[in-house]
Enzyme design. Structure first.
Site, PDB file in Angstrom:
ATOM      1  N   CYS A  17       0.888  -1.652   0.081  1.00 39.57           N
ATOM      2  CA  CYS A  17      -0.217  -0.628  -0.084  1.00 39.57           C
ATOM      3  C   CYS A  17       1.053   1.090  -0.253  1.00 39.57           C
ATOM      4  CB  CYS A  17      -0.753   0.353   1.095  1.00 39.57           C
ATOM      5  SG  CYS A  17      -0.298   0.087   2.793  1.00 39.57           S
ATOM      6  N   ASN A  20       2.485   1.507   4.094  1.00 38.29           N
ATOM      7  CA  ASN A  20       2.756   0.194   4.861  1.00 38.29           C
ATOM      8  C   ASN A  20       2.683   0.218   6.982  1.00 38.29           C
ATOM      9  OD1 ASN A  20       5.606  -1.884   5.154  1.00 38.29           O
ATOM     10  ND2 ASN A  20       3.726  -2.366   4.943  1.00 38.29           N
ATOM     11  N   CYS A  22      -1.212   0.327   7.756  1.00 37.88           N
ATOM     12  CA  CYS A  22      -2.916   0.245   7.673  1.00 37.88           C
ATOM     13  C   CYS A  22      -3.213  -1.483   6.683  1.00 37.88           C
ATOM     14  CB  CYS A  22      -3.541   1.289   6.862  1.00 37.88           C
ATOM     15  SG  CYS A  22      -2.873   2.794   7.869  1.00 37.88           S
ATOM     16  N   ARG A  23      -2.958  -0.869   5.445  1.00 36.91           N
ATOM     17  CA  ARG A  23      -3.900  -1.753   4.537  1.00 36.91           C
ATOM     18  C   ARG A  23      -3.261  -2.652   4.487  1.00 36.91           C
ATOM     19  NH1 ARG A  23      -4.837   1.801  -0.412  1.00 36.91           N
ATOM     20  NH2 ARG A  23      -3.230   2.658   0.283  1.00 36.91           N
ATOM     21  N   SER A  24      -1.594  -3.092   3.573  1.00 38.98           N
ATOM     22  CA  SER A  24      -1.068  -3.971   3.623  1.00 38.98           C
ATOM     23  C   SER A  24      -0.309  -4.539   4.589  1.00 38.98           C
ATOM     24  CB  SER A  24       0.455  -3.041   2.688  1.00 38.98           C
ATOM     25  OG  SER A  24       0.772  -2.539   3.189  1.00 38.98           O
ATOM     26  N   ASP A 132      -7.778   3.732   1.585  1.00 41.07           N
ATOM     27  CA  ASP A 132      -7.019   3.916   2.861  1.00 41.07           C
ATOM     28  C   ASP A 132      -8.054   4.410   3.992  1.00 41.07           C
ATOM     29  OD1 ASP A 132      -4.902   5.134   4.574  1.00 41.07           O
ATOM     30  OD2 ASP A 132      -4.230   5.764   2.852  1.00 41.07           O
TER      31      ASP A 132
END
Length: 163
Positions: A17, A20, A22-24, A132
Site C-alpha cells: 500500500c 505500509n 494500514c492496508r498492507s 485507505d
C-alpha cells in the site's frame, strides 16, 4: 490478466500500500493466519510505495481491528518497496490502482507480470481497490478487513487448486 500465474508455485508474496501501516500489514497478518489454517507454506511481507513510516509498527487502529478478529501483527514493521523485491517475490499485490502504477514505474523490465491488484481475488465484493482507512474511523478498518479476508480466501483457493 493472470493466466500466466502458476498459483501452486507461489511461495513468496508481497502486499503493498502507500505507507505500509494500514492496508498492507493487515493483508500480511490476515493472509499469514489463513495460510497457516490452510497448511500452505508461504513467505509473506508487506511494504509501502513511500518510506515515511519506515520501521513503525502498523497503525494502532489497524491492529485493534485485526486483533478483534484474531489476527496478529507481531514483527510487522513498515518499510519501503525496494527494487530487489521484484526479483525476490513471486507475486506483488497492490492495494489500489495508484500503488499498482507506482509499483510498475519502479519495477525493472520483465517484472510487471508479477504485480496485480489484490482485490482481483475477492469473490464476494466488486471493489477492485482496498480503500485507505487512515483518515477515517473504525468502520473503515473493519471494511478493509472484510475486503482483505475475502481476497485472501480467493487467492488461497487458487493456490490450493490442483491445476
Amino acid at each position: 490478466m493472470t493466466e500466466h500465474i502458476v498459483y501452486k508455485d507461489i511461495k513468496r508474496i508481497l502486499f503493498v500500500c502507500m505507507g505500509n501501516i494500514c492496508r498492507s500489514p493487515t493483508a500480511e497478518a490476515v493472509f499469514r493466519d489463513k495460510a497457516t489454517q490452510n497448511k500452505l507454506t508461504v513467505s509473506l511481507d508487506s511494504a509501502g510505495t513511500i518510506g515515511s513510516h519506515a520501521r513503525e509498527k502498523p497503525d494502532h487502529r489497524a491492529q485493534k481491528a485485526g486483533n478483534s478478529r484474531g489476527y496478529k501483527f507481531d514483527n510487522i514493521r513498515a518499510r519501503k518497496v525496494t527494487v530487489e523485491d521484484f526479483a525476490d517475490f513471486d507475486i506483488i499485490l497492490a492495494m489500489d490502482e495508484q500503488n499498482l502504477r507506482d509499483l510498475k514505474k519502479l519495477a525493472p523490465a520483465g517484472y510487471h507480470d508479477k504485480i496485480h491488484l489484490f482485490l482481483q481475488y475477492a469473490e464476494n465484493f466488486e471493489d477492485m481497490e482496498v480503500p485507505d482507512p487512515y483518515y477515517g474511523g473504525a468502520r473503515g478498518f473493519k471494511y478493509v478487513l472484510d475486503l482483505v479476508e475475502d481476497a485472501s480466501d480467493g487467492l488461497i483457493k487458487k493456490m490450493k487448486a490442483k491445476s
